[in-house]
Design an enzyme around this catalytic site. Structure first.
Site, short mmCIF file in Angstrom:
data_model
loop_
_atom_site.label_atom_id
_atom_site.label_comp_id
_atom_site.label_asym_id
_atom_site.label_seq_id
_atom_site.Cartn_x
_atom_site.Cartn_y
_atom_site.Cartn_z
N ASP A 1 1.10 2.42 37.77
CA ASP A 1 0.22 1.53 36.59
C ASP A 1 1.12 1.88 35.12
OD1 ASP A 1 -1.43 0.99 39.12
OD2 ASP A 1 -1.84 -1.33 37.95
N ARG B 1 -5.77 -6.40 31.11
CA ARG B 1 -6.15 -5.18 31.84
C ARG B 1 -5.73 -3.99 30.48
NH1 ARG B 1 -5.91 -4.85 37.69
NH2 ARG B 1 -7.24 -3.77 37.97
O1 MRU Z 1 -6.28 -3.10 40.24
P1 MRU Z 1 -4.92 -3.36 41.16
O2 MRU Z 1 -5.22 -4.17 42.46
O3 MRU Z 1 -4.09 -3.85 39.99
O4 MRU Z 1 -4.17 -1.71 40.63
C1 MRU Z 1 -2.73 -2.16 41.61
C2 MRU Z 1 -2.39 -0.53 41.46
O5 MRU Z 1 -2.66 0.63 41.19
C3 MRU Z 1 -1.33 -0.41 41.79
O6 MRU Z 1 -0.62 0.67 42.92
C4 MRU Z 1 0.27 -0.88 41.34
O7 MRU Z 1 0.32 -1.48 40.41
C5 MRU Z 1 1.22 -0.78 41.30
S1 MRU Z 1 2.12 -2.12 42.97
C6 MRU Z 1 3.30 -2.89 42.00
#
Ligand code: MRU
Length: 348
Positions: free
Chosen positions: A240, A94
């Site tokens: 992220d 990812r």
């Molecule tokens: O696509 P995802 O579900 O992996 O996205 C997660 C998020 O955007 C969260 O808000 C982010 O990782 C912070 S959580 C600790």
């Protein structure tokens, strides 16, 4: 909030492999898989069996342990060279969350220091466990620090899932919400459903209710209206990837929430460990934004919801400009109204 209120662990090491709670199946089914092969760990990250920035870093670190186990038994002292391809596969799983590359860089540093003839598994497992435990400790600290920003007893709105499911345990934004709720600082928690993958509806409601915290679910489109009603004083989200100036990539919809929050004088808090900061990017414009399959938008619960032939645009993240953020909470301290200078002043 006491330890009994933090029981969920989405990622765990069992010896046989890495145990993952399948987040695609929640809340209907609680299914755990024990994965013993590194390519399956990479697949689990891509397919979002495990998701959330810190959680995918931790899963990848355990994936390196599995890769080293296999490569050492396959090639003996030639294991390091074979392992390189595994590290690349994990990193490509990812693109947006920097925690993945950060965890792999830590594992890589251990690999470099190991002699070729030695079985690398135990040394790498120590580091992977360390990454995992440090994340939980960081979340607990951020829970305390974030709570100090909240005055009185307030309403909060959160987006996506940022809890134990998305981290090593306890959570980032949900860690602040857990801690602040335990201290009586939060009266009401609203959660966005977070289309298209429904992390808010499926995961955040499940996680909060499991821990005894009431939650009110809203459709994403309700959020600006809700913020104008005066019931919410803080929007609290995770991240992220945070650029050096504080621009923050987070789940798609976060940017719109920040705009609406500023318009309505509602404060906006980003909660993330320092492993989420990418000091190589001066601002958010070059943060890679993952594009997910159109089917996630064109279907709901496995059923088609759009006319046959419709196309879909499905970016998984957006970028919140730093000037719309009131505070970035990390385990090393809080940066208020982030700018490049203020970020540098806190972290050196
Ligand atoms: O696509 P995802 O579900 O992996 O996205 C997660 C998020 O955007 C969260 O808000 C982010 O990782 C912070 S959580 C600790």
């Amino acid at each position: 909030m006491s330890a009994e209120h933090d029981q969920i662990r989405a990622v765990a090491w069992t010896g046989a492999g890495v145990r993952l709670l399948d987040q695609r199946r929640l809340p209907q089914e609680e299914i755990y898989w024990t994965i013993a092969c590194v390519s399956d760990v990479a697949q689990a990250i891509t397919k979002m069996v495990v998701r959330g920035a810190p959680a995918i870093g931790i899963a990848a670190a355990y994936g390196v342990v599995l890769a080293a186990r296999a490569r050492f038994s396959e090639a003996g002292s030639g294991w390091k060279q074979l392992l390189e391809a595994d590290l690349c596969d994990l990193e490509a799983a990812r693109p947006t969350a920097i925690n993945l590359a950060w965890a792999l860089a830590r594992m890589q540093a251990i690999i470099q220091g190991l002699p070729d003839h030695r079985d690398p598994e135990s040394a790498l497992l120590v580091e992977a466990r360390c990454i995992h435990e440090e994340d939980i400790a960081a979340n607990r600290r951020m829970g305390e620090l974030g709570t100090t920003l909240i005055e009185g007893s307030v309403g909060v709105l959160t987006h996506c899932n940022t809890g134990s499911l998305a981290t090593g345990g306890f959570g980032t934004a949900l860690g602040v919400i857990r801690h602040a709720y335990g201290k009586g600082r939060i009266e009401k928690v609203f959660a966005d459903e977070t289309r298209p993958w429904l992390q808010g509806a499926r995961l955040t409601t499940w996680e909060l209710l499991r821990d005894g915290i009431p939650v009110v679910l809203i459709a994403d489109s309700v959020a600006p209206y809700l913020l104008g009603q005066g019931e919410v004083q803080w929007v609290i989200v995770g991240a992220d990837r945070i650029a050096a100036n504080g621009d923050t990539a987070n789940k798609i919809g976060s940017y719109g929430l920040a705009v609406a929050a500023r318009y309505h004088n509602v404060r906006f808090m980003v909660v993330a460990p320092t492993s989420t900061i990418d000091w190589n990017l001066s601002d958010g414009t070059r943060i890679p934004i993952e594009q997910r399959p159109p089917e996630e938008v064109l279907t709901l619960g496995g059923k088609a919801i759009a006319a046959v032939g419709a196309e879909a645009y499905n970016p998984a993240f957006d970028v919140i400009p730093a000037h719309l953020i009131d505070a970035i909470v990390t385990e090393r301290g809080v940066v208020r109204r982030p700018t490049h200078e203020r970020m540098k002043a806190l972290f050196g």
